[in-house]
Design a protein around this motif. Structure first.
Motif, mmCIF file in Angstrom:
data_model
loop_
_atom_site.group_PDB
_atom_site.id
_atom_site.type_symbol
_atom_site.label_atom_id
_atom_site.label_comp_id
_atom_site.label_asym_id
_atom_site.label_seq_id
_atom_site.Cartn_x
_atom_site.Cartn_y
_atom_site.Cartn_z
ATOM 1 N N VAL A 59 -6.012 27.818 21.072
ATOM 2 C CA VAL A 59 -5.002 28.035 20.031
ATOM 3 C C VAL A 59 -5.061 29.481 19.575
ATOM 4 O O VAL A 59 -6.130 29.989 19.225
ATOM 5 N N GLY A 68 -4.300 36.387 16.191
ATOM 6 C CA GLY A 68 -4.901 37.215 17.242
ATOM 7 C C GLY A 68 -5.759 38.344 16.690
ATOM 8 O O GLY A 68 -5.994 39.336 17.370
ATOM 9 N N ILE A 83 -9.875 37.990 18.267
ATOM 10 C CA ILE A 83 -10.017 37.561 19.660
ATOM 11 C C ILE A 83 -10.093 38.757 20.592
ATOM 12 O O ILE A 83 -9.320 39.705 20.450
ATOM 13 N N LEU A 100 1.168 28.652 17.210
ATOM 14 C CA LEU A 100 1.721 27.782 16.164
ATOM 15 C C LEU A 100 2.648 28.554 15.222
ATOM 16 O O LEU A 100 2.851 28.156 14.071
ATOM 17 N N ALA A 150 0.294 26.185 9.716
ATOM 18 C CA ALA A 150 -0.763 26.991 10.334
ATOM 19 C C ALA A 150 -0.266 28.367 10.762
ATOM 20 O O ALA A 150 -1.049 29.306 10.868
ATOM 21 N N ILE A 179 -6.649 40.378 4.931
ATOM 22 C CA ILE A 179 -7.108 39.739 6.180
ATOM 23 C C ILE A 179 -5.861 39.449 7.029
ATOM 24 O O ILE A 179 -4.980 38.710 6.597
ATOM 25 N N ALA A 193 -4.737 37.508 9.201
ATOM 26 C CA ALA A 193 -4.770 36.217 9.903
ATOM 27 C C ALA A 193 -3.513 35.420 9.606
ATOM 28 O O ALA A 193 -2.704 35.788 8.758
ATOM 29 N N GLY A 223 -3.806 28.998 10.005
ATOM 30 C CA GLY A 223 -4.646 28.232 10.933
ATOM 31 C C GLY A 223 -5.910 28.983 11.325
ATOM 32 O O GLY A 223 -7.008 28.424 11.327
ATOM 33 N N GLY A 277 -12.937 35.251 4.949
ATOM 34 C CA GLY A 277 -13.191 35.559 3.547
ATOM 35 C C GLY A 277 -13.672 36.977 3.340
ATOM 36 O O GLY A 277 -13.767 37.765 4.285
ATOM 37 N N THR A 278 -13.946 37.251 2.090
ATOM 38 C CA THR A 278 -14.446 38.566 1.698
ATOM 39 C C THR A 278 -15.611 38.326 0.739
ATOM 40 O O THR A 278 -15.994 37.176 0.497
ATOM 41 N N ARG A 312 -10.232 48.265 0.415
ATOM 42 C CA ARG A 312 -10.302 48.010 1.857
ATOM 43 C C ARG A 312 -9.836 49.228 2.657
ATOM 44 O O ARG A 312 -10.471 49.638 3.617
ATOM 45 N N VAL A 342 -10.878 44.217 15.928
ATOM 46 C CA VAL A 342 -10.934 42.772 15.658
ATOM 47 C C VAL A 342 -11.573 42.532 14.287
ATOM 48 O O VAL A 342 -12.083 41.455 14.013
HETATM 49 C C1 LIG Z 1 -8.324 44.882 10.394
HETATM 50 C C2 LIG Z 1 -9.006 43.543 10.307
HETATM 51 C C3 LIG Z 1 -9.631 43.162 9.139
HETATM 52 C C4 LIG Z 1 -10.301 41.926 9.045
HETATM 53 N N1 LIG Z 1 -10.905 41.592 7.874
HETATM 54 C C5 LIG Z 1 -11.492 40.374 7.765
HETATM 55 C C6 LIG Z 1 -12.113 39.973 6.534
HETATM 56 O O1 LIG Z 1 -12.123 40.694 5.547
HETATM 57 N N2 LIG Z 1 -12.683 38.745 6.483
HETATM 58 C C7 LIG Z 1 -12.685 37.903 7.555
HETATM 59 O O2 LIG Z 1 -13.209 36.782 7.432
HETATM 60 N N3 LIG Z 1 -12.125 38.260 8.725
HETATM 61 C C8 LIG Z 1 -11.527 39.462 8.863
HETATM 62 N N4 LIG Z 1 -10.971 39.843 10.050
HETATM 63 C C9 LIG Z 1 -11.071 38.937 11.211
HETATM 64 C C10 LIG Z 1 -9.939 37.931 11.335
HETATM 65 O O3 LIG Z 1 -8.807 38.339 10.579
HETATM 66 C C11 LIG Z 1 -10.392 36.535 10.872
HETATM 67 O O4 LIG Z 1 -11.429 36.048 11.680
HETATM 68 C C12 LIG Z 1 -9.262 35.525 10.883
HETATM 69 O O5 LIG Z 1 -9.715 34.308 10.345
HETATM 70 C C13 LIG Z 1 -8.691 35.267 12.271
HETATM 71 O O6 LIG Z 1 -7.471 34.614 12.088
HETATM 72 P P1 LIG Z 1 -6.306 34.668 13.137
HETATM 73 O O7 LIG Z 1 -5.197 33.860 12.599
HETATM 74 O O8 LIG Z 1 -5.996 36.048 13.539
HETATM 75 O O9 LIG Z 1 -6.986 33.859 14.333
HETATM 76 P P2 LIG Z 1 -7.191 34.279 15.847
HETATM 77 O O10 LIG Z 1 -7.894 35.584 15.910
HETATM 78 O O11 LIG Z 1 -5.935 34.135 16.602
HETATM 79 O O12 LIG Z 1 -8.202 33.126 16.301
HETATM 80 C C14 LIG Z 1 -9.546 33.110 15.843
HETATM 81 C C15 LIG Z 1 -10.170 31.763 16.226
HETATM 82 O O13 LIG Z 1 -9.548 30.731 15.465
HETATM 83 C C16 LIG Z 1 -8.999 29.734 16.343
HETATM 84 N N5 LIG Z 1 -7.758 29.248 15.756
HETATM 85 C C17 LIG Z 1 -6.663 29.967 15.424
HETATM 86 N N6 LIG Z 1 -5.729 29.177 14.876
HETATM 87 C C18 LIG Z 1 -6.242 27.922 14.869
HETATM 88 C C19 LIG Z 1 -5.767 26.661 14.434
HETATM 89 N N7 LIG Z 1 -4.554 26.519 13.912
HETATM 90 N N8 LIG Z 1 -6.572 25.586 14.581
HETATM 91 C C20 LIG Z 1 -7.805 25.700 15.121
HETATM 92 N N9 LIG Z 1 -8.318 26.869 15.564
HETATM 93 C C21 LIG Z 1 -7.544 27.966 15.438
HETATM 94 C C22 LIG Z 1 -8.757 30.466 17.655
HETATM 95 O O14 LIG Z 1 -8.696 29.560 18.738
HETATM 96 C C23 LIG Z 1 -9.956 31.386 17.701
HETATM 97 O O15 LIG Z 1 -11.099 30.690 18.127
HETATM 98 C C24 LIG Z 1 -10.310 41.064 10.165
HETATM 99 C C25 LIG Z 1 -9.666 41.442 11.367
HETATM 100 C C26 LIG Z 1 -9.019 42.669 11.439
HETATM 101 C C27 LIG Z 1 -8.333 43.056 12.723
#
Ligand SMILES: Cc1cc2nc3c(=O)[nH]c(=O)nc-3n(C[C@H](O)[C@H](O)[C@H](O)COP(=O)(O)OP(=O)(O)OC[C@H]3O[C@@H](n4cnc5c(N)ncnc54)[C@H](O)[C@@H]3O)c2cc1C
Length: 286
Positions: free
Chosen positions: A51, A55, A58, A72, A89, A114, A116, A119, A127-128, A197, A208
């Motif tokens: 899923v 992004g 990843i 999604l 999501a 964040i 994200a 989902g 979190g932070t 930030r 990432v």
């Molecule tokens: C500039 C920057 C700043 C960031 N700051 C933070 C921060 O302050 N705190 C923090 O915690 N993270 C931070 N991150 C990391 C990232 O944003 C988080 O890990 C976030 O939760 C990932 O969400 P995403 O939607 O991009 O998921 P993705 O990167 O697309 O996926 C991450 C994982 O979640 C799974 N997943 C995605 N959607 C679902 C769903 N609907 N159901 C089940 N599994 C799913 C995917 O399969 C994968 O394993 C940052 C990233 C960047 C690039």
């Protein structure tokens, strides 16, 4: 299944890092029942399924990923019931935060900045220092690994640091309990967090976010800096000079280079402090 089905879709443009090859199959289901059907079909045909959220956490292998990637993005509804907000999501956190601020509901400011979708934030318990996604979560609608749809209350999860522990289930919808507050006060808190930030993290560059989990009682960034890794570079990937737990992609880099840089940083930190850094980022197709 209702929704788009495409073959051989490049994943790099769908990730923040902008690295990696294509997905064999890319599905964009319309609704949760379509997600459930996709899960059942993949399970029956024994096809691997991943899923994609926003992004932002990843790294996709240069050769891409076999099987199916589900997006999604179509699950993008936000519904308000008094101080409760239910979001699909695929809703981006910035748009959810804007929507809650506009109606004067506070509590999600801890997730400011964040990049994200809901989902992905739930799956990673993003979190932070101010708090995490699960703090305000009331319930989640999940597509389980057998393709059934279930609504589970917060007490039926054991979410922990950067892990919602969904155990292979797919989050399709989340409900948060918020509290009324003045939109201006909420906006002030957003702005303060964003300013902080922007000053301390390379948010405008491809990355990432944090590559490694913080070890208990310490910060991965501090350990990486202490091991002299700031601005260490392999090909198009570099340890950020602003925040050492970020690797920034200057363009034309590869997933192989990301991995090589990660291993070199782990090696140097191990040699300097004896700590084994554990990746927070998810690797697809390696
Ligand atoms: C500039 C920057 C700043 C960031 N700051 C933070 C921060 O302050 N705190 C923090 O915690 N993270 C931070 N991150 C990391 C990232 O944003 C988080 O890990 C976030 O939760 C990932 O969400 P995403 O939607 O991009 O998921 P993705 O990167 O697309 O996926 C991450 C994982 O979640 C799974 N997943 C995605 N959607 C679902 C769903 N609907 N159901 C089940 N599994 C799913 C995917 O399969 C994968 O394993 C940052 C990233 C960047 C690039």
């Amino acid at each position: 299944m209702r929704g788009a089905v495409r073959q051989n879709v490049p994943l790099a443009p769908l990730t923040h890092l902008r690295i990696g090859g294509p997905a064999d199959w890319f599905l964009e289901p319309y609704a949760e029942e379509d997600v459930a059907l996709a899960v059942r079909v993949c399970r029956e045909l024994d096809v691997p399924l991943r899923v994609l959220g926003g992004g932002s956490n990843i790294v996709v292998a240069d050769g891409g990923v076999r099987g199916v990637v589900l997006s999604l993005a179509s699950l993008n509804r936000i519904v308000r019931d008094d101080a409760r907000i239910t979001a699909g999501a695929g809703v981006t956190l910035p748009s959810l935060l804007r929507a809650t601020k506009d109606v004067g509901l506070a509590g999600l400011e801890r997730l400011t900045g964040i990049p994200a979708v809901v989902g992905g934030a739930v799956a990673m318990n993003a979190g932070t220092r101010d708090g995490e996604t699960f703090d305000r979560l009331v319930s989640l609608t999940l597509v389980e690994t057998d393709g059934s749809i279930e609504v589970r209350g917060r007490d039926r999860f054991d979410a922990t640091y950067r892990d919602g522990r969904l155990r292979g289930a797919i989050a399709v919808q989340a409900t948060f309990q918020l509290e009324p507050d003045d939109p201006k006060a909420i906006f002030e808190r957003f702005s303060t967090s964003l300013k902080k930030r922007n000053a301390t993290q390379p948010v405008s560059q491809r990355s990432v976010g944090c590559v490694f989990r913080n070890p208990a009682g310490d910060a991965a960034g501090r350990l990486i800096e202490a091991a002299g890794c700031k601005t260490l570079r392999i090909g198009g990937l570099e340890v950020s000079g602003l925040h050492a737990n970020y690797f920034v992609h200057h363009g034309a880099g590869s997933a192989a280079e990301f991995l090589a840089l990660m291993h070199e940083v782990q090696r140097r930190v191990r040699a300097e402090s004896g700590v084994e850094l554990e990746p927070e980022v998810k690797f697809w197709g390696f």
